[in-house]
Design a protein around this motif. Sequence first.
Motif, PDB file in Angstrom:
ATOM      1  N   VAL A  74       2.449  -5.231   0.758  1.00 46.45           N
ATOM      2  CA  VAL A  74       1.703  -4.416   1.717  1.00 46.45           C
ATOM      3  C   VAL A  74       1.576  -2.964   1.280  1.00 46.45           C
ATOM      4  O   VAL A  74       0.488  -2.376   1.320  1.00 46.45           O
ATOM      5  CB  VAL A  74       2.367  -4.487   3.116  1.00 46.45           C
ATOM      6  N   THR A  77      -0.971  -1.326  -1.838  1.00 44.85           N
ATOM      7  CA  THR A  77      -2.409  -1.260  -1.563  1.00 44.85           C
ATOM      8  C   THR A  77      -2.750  -0.071  -0.683  1.00 44.85           C
ATOM      9  O   THR A  77      -3.673   0.695  -0.988  1.00 44.85           O
ATOM     10  CB  THR A  77      -2.897  -2.562  -0.893  1.00 44.85           C
ATOM     11  N   VAL A  78      -2.012   0.101   0.436  1.00 44.37           N
ATOM     12  CA  VAL A  78      -2.350   1.203   1.347  1.00 44.37           C
ATOM     13  C   VAL A  78      -2.032   2.550   0.706  1.00 44.37           C
ATOM     14  O   VAL A  78      -2.706   3.557   0.987  1.00 44.37           O
ATOM     15  CB  VAL A  78      -1.627   1.054   2.705  1.00 44.37           C
ATOM     16  N   GLY A 139      -6.937  -5.849   8.092  1.00 45.31           N
ATOM     17  CA  GLY A 139      -7.198  -6.473   6.798  1.00 45.31           C
ATOM     18  C   GLY A 139      -8.630  -6.330   6.331  1.00 45.31           C
ATOM     19  O   GLY A 139      -8.894  -6.287   5.127  1.00 45.31           O
ATOM     20  N   TYR A 186      -1.167  -0.172  11.167  1.00 42.51           N
ATOM     21  CA  TYR A 186      -1.039  -1.415  10.403  1.00 42.51           C
ATOM     22  C   TYR A 186       0.403  -1.633   9.940  1.00 42.51           C
ATOM     23  O   TYR A 186       0.961  -2.726  10.093  1.00 42.51           O
ATOM     24  CB  TYR A 186      -1.982  -1.356   9.201  1.00 42.51           C
ATOM     25  N   SER A 251      -8.859  -4.352  -2.462  1.00 39.54           N
ATOM     26  CA  SER A 251      -8.041  -4.411  -1.242  1.00 39.54           C
ATOM     27  C   SER A 251      -8.549  -5.446  -0.239  1.00 39.54           C
ATOM     28  O   SER A 251      -7.791  -5.906   0.609  1.00 39.54           O
ATOM     29  CB  SER A 251      -7.974  -3.031  -0.579  1.00 39.54           C
ATOM     30  N   LEU A 255      -5.124  -7.158   1.265  1.00 36.34           N
ATOM     31  CA  LEU A 255      -4.639  -6.843   2.613  1.00 36.34           C
ATOM     32  C   LEU A 255      -4.781  -8.044   3.541  1.00 36.34           C
ATOM     33  O   LEU A 255      -5.759  -8.791   3.462  1.00 36.34           O
ATOM     34  CB  LEU A 255      -5.392  -5.653   3.212  1.00 36.34           C
TER      35      LEU A 255
END
Length: 522
Positions: A74, A77-78, A139, A186, A251, A255
């Motif tokens: 997780v 990516t963010v 997502g 998120y 992404s 996600l």
Amino acid sequence: MADASVKGNMEQPSYIVDVEHLDFSKRRASHHEHETTHDAAEKGHVVTDKYGNALIEIDRAVETKLRHKIDLYVVPTVVLLYLFCFIDRTNIGNARLAGFEKDLGLKGYDYNTILSIFYISYILCELPGTMLCKYVGPGWFIPSCSLGFGITTVAFAFVRTKEQACAVRFLLGIFEAPMLPGIAYYLSRWYRRSELAFRLAMYIACASFAGAFGGLLASGILRLSHFGSTKRWEMIFAIEGIITIILSLISFLTLTDRPETARWLSQEEKDLAVARIKSERIATTEVLDKIDKKKMIGGILSPVTMMTSVIFLLTTITVQGVAFFAPTIVRTIYPKEPVVTQQLYTVPPYIVGALSCVLFNYLSTKIDRRNILMIICLPFVMVGYITFLATTNSQARYGATFIIAFGIYTFGALLNSQLSANVISDTARSGAIGIGVFFCNVGGLISTWSFLPFDGPSYPIGNGLNLATSAVSFAVAIGLEFWMKIDNKRREELDIDSVLVGMSEKGIQDLDWKHPGFRWKP
């Protein structure tokens, strides 16, 4: 089978973890009732007693293994998305050093106006964007927003007038508005209260890493003769925008909305991921409730939400002021250095800010505290701006930028974590984070007018404003610390049974932070 004691009321069921099979144990009660822990993750099951005590016991080794897996899938990516989100927002400061103002014929307050336009759309779309993120699902929503501002950043390379620059920055604000609150919301779907601050820090530290990396990237890009049809400052937007577009497309594949839809988790891991979050939320039967107007308004109007949002507004004036005007401030300190060297001088303070962000929020994870760490950090910011106001010595003023960055870049993660920790339901949390970041971006709008052309080269008004905002934030944080402790003491004296008597399950859930068993988490 691991052994565990029953928590809370002895008549309530207890859960423990089967370490060998990564599953919860059967529910154990005085009536020998048996139920798999899949039920703890399903809707309709409360896993805390009326006093807020968790009724499940989770093996730490198993939970740590799951948490590390979530971190791996997780967080990266963010982190990358927000890094380039912030670079795309603030690279205009680097472009300014490379001739952006001269090429567009900007004069007077034109540069400040272009910065402000971004925040107008940003503020207008903040709360609606956060609600839309919950409705659509992070997502899909977060990558879509990232793709939008990547395309818009590329478009900025081709603006030729002030009006075109304002229009593109307005669009950029629309796409970027949901990113900060959306990612914070998120991550709150995946992590416990004590775990959240450090994970938030991993992506919010990108605000300072973006300053450092953006300066390095800009200095590298400016060494090129051209990129396609773009030259000089145009290349900064074109290249950085294309990188954002590529990351956004990736992404969409990486996600996932929530634990229940994660293809990379087994069913047992999904159940554990959901149940451990429920175990911290009093009277919660489902982690992701439907959008409820009453809960959303309750989350927004929480006293802690309001006071934390005020701190968010005030500290953002400094954070964004540093981001937009650091290159300008460095130029006033080292006016004779070439542009590439000036860009490089902006890098070290940002690195210090990023490291302090990670350090303090890691400490927050260990002690499960947030507000006291803010109280510790603010004096550093105050000392930095006092230095700016007290001397014109170049070395001292450059040193002050390090002190300011060390104190101020901790706040994004700490504040979002505090907002998330002090409400219960998913909807209330999205509302609290949304309004907090709304206030944050009001501060961002103010910051665009904090360093004005006539105030240079020492900028006493801008530096005085930032000293005042940090001092007020310091006072508000201290007041909030005492208020939460006093109100928690008041809540301990309440008769929970008499308050809840006759209320339906939904009525009890709708209380959210007003539930008598709830305690503020400073």
